[in-house]
Each structure stands twice: as structure tokens, then as C-alpha cells.
Design an enzyme around this catalytic site. Structure first.
Site, short mmCIF file in Angstrom:
data_model
loop_
_atom_site.label_atom_id
_atom_site.label_comp_id
_atom_site.label_asym_id
_atom_site.label_seq_id
_atom_site.Cartn_x
_atom_site.Cartn_y
_atom_site.Cartn_z
N THR A 170 -0.07 -4.66 0.97
CA THR A 170 -0.06 -3.18 0.30
C THR A 170 -0.70 -2.24 1.55
O THR A 170 -1.22 -2.68 2.47
CB THR A 170 -1.16 -3.07 -0.49
OG1 THR A 170 -0.79 -3.74 -1.87
CG2 THR A 170 -1.63 -1.67 -0.98
N ASP A 201 -3.00 -3.62 -8.91
CA ASP A 201 -4.39 -2.67 -8.85
C ASP A 201 -4.09 -0.99 -8.22
O ASP A 201 -4.73 -0.35 -8.55
CB ASP A 201 -5.31 -3.48 -8.11
CG ASP A 201 -4.87 -3.56 -6.58
OD1 ASP A 201 -3.85 -4.24 -6.07
OD2 ASP A 201 -5.16 -2.99 -5.43
N GLY A 221 -4.77 -6.90 -1.58
CA GLY A 221 -4.91 -8.38 -2.16
C GLY A 221 -4.51 -8.47 -3.25
O GLY A 221 -3.69 -7.84 -3.99
N1 ASP Z 1 -2.48 -5.53 -4.27
C1 ASP Z 1 -1.18 -5.57 -4.45
C2 ASP Z 1 -0.81 -5.77 -5.93
O1 ASP Z 1 -1.45 -6.70 -6.43
C3 ASP Z 1 -0.74 -6.58 -3.60
C4 ASP Z 1 -0.98 -6.49 -2.20
O2 ASP Z 1 -2.05 -5.88 -1.81
O3 ASP Z 1 -0.36 -7.52 -1.29
O4 ASP Z 1 0.08 -5.21 -6.45
#
Ligand code: ASP
Length: 298
Positions: A170, A201, A221
Site C-alpha cells: 500500500t 484496512d 500490511g
Molecule cells: N493493507 C493492504 C490491505 O490489506 C495491503 C497492503 O498494505 O499490502 O488491503
């Protein structure tokens, strides 16, 4: 990483040319959405069906408490800009087809975020999953056996696949302007191995993003775990209690088990902080976001 440096430069330029914290965080995030190496906007992760890209994004203005977000949005170039339009509407969050129709009404043209970079990532994922299902000689014994259900390594299957893929994260930015106002912006293509319609999230108030009069926070994350812990809001609460942003970030990361990948950037009255709980390849991208947090904080 040069991508995050370019984003930080854009954020600082926005501040220097009279933009506030919100504009700086948004413009920095848009630079990252437009960089196909990152999992947001152009280059956002392709879902398991090989053609769907669903994106989440959010913006928050700490000086007003205003928040806007989009979820499972398809077919636009810059979801973070659409999130800003939602912020300016009576709503907080628009999802799916309604979000896309809203984007069109607001003047965002159709756009396909699939590009060679996310296509290559998807092809690697496909190969990886197919290897274990194909009856080739080496994997004969595994044919017809649901190896996913029997996954017994100490760390989760998803995390192992993510590392094999070199899965980028992200994107997001936090900013403080000369008036001491704070803002955050964040954008993602989510994860590849999910159901259609899954929302992480990023667009959830207080989970992946939060900003208030004492600071701004953005996370990356494992989305489901970030939501359960309302990570951004909990880090912000620590900033508001007077904790240094680095201490607040470290405290939040200490509270998650090592199997839950997480990265956080934060800026507050006492400075800034950034960190992640993963070692190895992904650490580099957190260092990148860390530099971005530092640059924007100055
Ligand atoms: N946090 C993001 C999600 O769960 C994915 C990521 O940060 O890699 O959609």
C-alpha cells in the site's frame, strides 16, 4: 527507494507552493499511485481471476476531522483523488459500483490500471499456485491433495507467497504544514489472494489511516489485522498523549505477532516515526516510506 523520494519531493513542493497538509499528502500519494511498481492505482494488484483490480483509498484532514474513502473501486487512475471528492460530499465511504459511478460523475474517466508490472506479478503468483496443483513428476504426490489446507509452516501461507512475489505495499503519505495542520492519504490494490469485493484496512476510519490536531498516521500490511487493532487510531492516541511518533510506532508494532506483517508512518508535534515488523526484502520499501515521512515532516 526512488519512488518514495519522488513522492516526498512532490509533497514538499506542494507545501512550498502554498498547498496545505492535505494537498501535500494527497499529491505525494498520487505520485505513488502513478508509479507502476507500487500496489496502488496503476500497478495495483490483480486479483485471483487474472483481470479484476479493486482499489481502496482514503484521505483525512486532521485540522477538520474530515474523512473520505473509496472501497473496491474499479477502473479509475487515482482512487485517492476520488476519496477527496467523497470527503467533500455528505458521505464518508463509497464502495464498488456506486463509487465508480460517483467517480465518473466527478469527471474521472475510465482507466485500466493493469500494466506490465502488475501483470508480471500476477503471472508469478499463478505459476506458484499452479506448480503445486499440476501433476508433474516432481509434484505427483501432491496432485489432488489440497496442500493449502495442510500448510504447516510456522508462518502463514499468504505471507510466504507475498514474499515470493516481492509483493509491494500500500502507498501513503503523512504531512504537517507550516500552520501545524496534519493530514494523511493512503491507497492500495489490496491483496491478490482474496475474494471479489474484499475491502482491507485502507478505507476504514481509524484502521489504516487517521489524522487529528496532534498528528497523522498511515499503515500498510495485513489489512484484516490492522482493522481489528484500529492501528492508525491507536498510534494517533499515543501521539495525542505526548508520545514521540517513533515511540508510538514502535509500541504498535511490538503489539503484533511477527506473523502479521505491518508497516506504519507517523508525524506529530514532536517529529516523525516509521517502522515495520518484517525483515528481508520488504524492509526496503518501509525505509522508503520512512524517508518520505521524514521529508514531509520538515
Ligand atoms: N493493507 C493492504 C490491505 O490489506 C495491503 C497492503 O498494505 O499490502 O488491503
Amino acid at each position: 527507494m526512488d519512488g518514495t523520494e519522488a513522492a516526498a519531493r512532490k509533497g514538499i513542493e506542494t507545501l512550498k507552493t502554498g498547498g496545505g497538509a492535505l494537498a501535500a499528502a494527497l499529491e505525494a500519494t498520487v505520485v505513488l499511485e502513478d508509479d507502476p511498481r507500487f500496489n496502488a492505482g496503476t500497478g495495483a494488484n490483480i486479483r485471483l481471476d487474472g483481470r479484476t483490480v479493486q482499489m481502496d483509498a482514503a484521505v483525512m484532514d486532521g485540522s477538520t476531522g474530515d474523512f473520505g474513502a473509496v472501497a473496491a473501486l474499479e477502473g479509475v487512475k487515482n482512487p485517492a483523488r476520488v476519496a477527496l471528492k467523497v470527503m467533500e460530499s455528505p458521505h464518508l465511504l463509497l464502495a464498488g459500483e456506486g463509487a465508480q459511478r460517483f467517480a465518473r460523475v466527478m469527471g474521472f474517466p475510465p482507466y485500466d490500471p493493469i500494466c506490465p508490472e502488475n501483470r508480471a506479478r500476477f503471472e508469478r503468483l499463478k505459476q506458484l499456485l499452479a506448480e503445486a496443483d499440476r501433476g508433474n513428476s516432481e509434484l505427483e504426490a501432491w496432485t489432488g491433495y489440497d496442500w493449502r489446507k495442510a500448510w504447516n509452516f510456522p508462518r502463514p501461507l499468504k505471507e510466504a507467497l507475498v514474499e515470493l512475489l516481492g509483493h509491494p505495499d500500500t502507498v501513503g503519505a503523512v504531512a504537517r504544514d507550516a500552520q501545524g495542520r496534519y493530514a494523511a492519504a493512503i491507497s492500495t490494490g489490496g491483496t491478490s489472494i482474496t475474494f471479489y469485493g474484499r475491502v482491507g484496512d485502507v478505507p476504514i476510519f481509524g484502521a489504516g489511516i487517521y489524522a487529528g490536531p496532534r498528528g497523522a498516521v498511515a499503515c500498510t500490511g495485513h489489512g484484516e489485522e490492522i482493522i481489528k487493532r484500529l492501528v492508525a487510531k491507536s498510534v494517533y492516541d499515543d501521539l495525542a498523549r505526548g508520545l514521540h511518533p517513533q515511540k508510538a510506532v514502535d509500541r504498535a508494532l511490538r503489539n503484533v505477532p511477527p506473523s502479521v506483517g505491518m508497516g506504519i508512518i507517523a508525524v506529530g508535534d514532536l517529529g516523525d516515526g516509521a517502522g515495520c515488523n518484517l525483515d528481508g526484502p520488504r524492509k526496503g520499501s518501509y525505509r522508503g516510506t520512512q524517508r518520505m515521512a521524514w521529508s514531509l515532516a520538515r
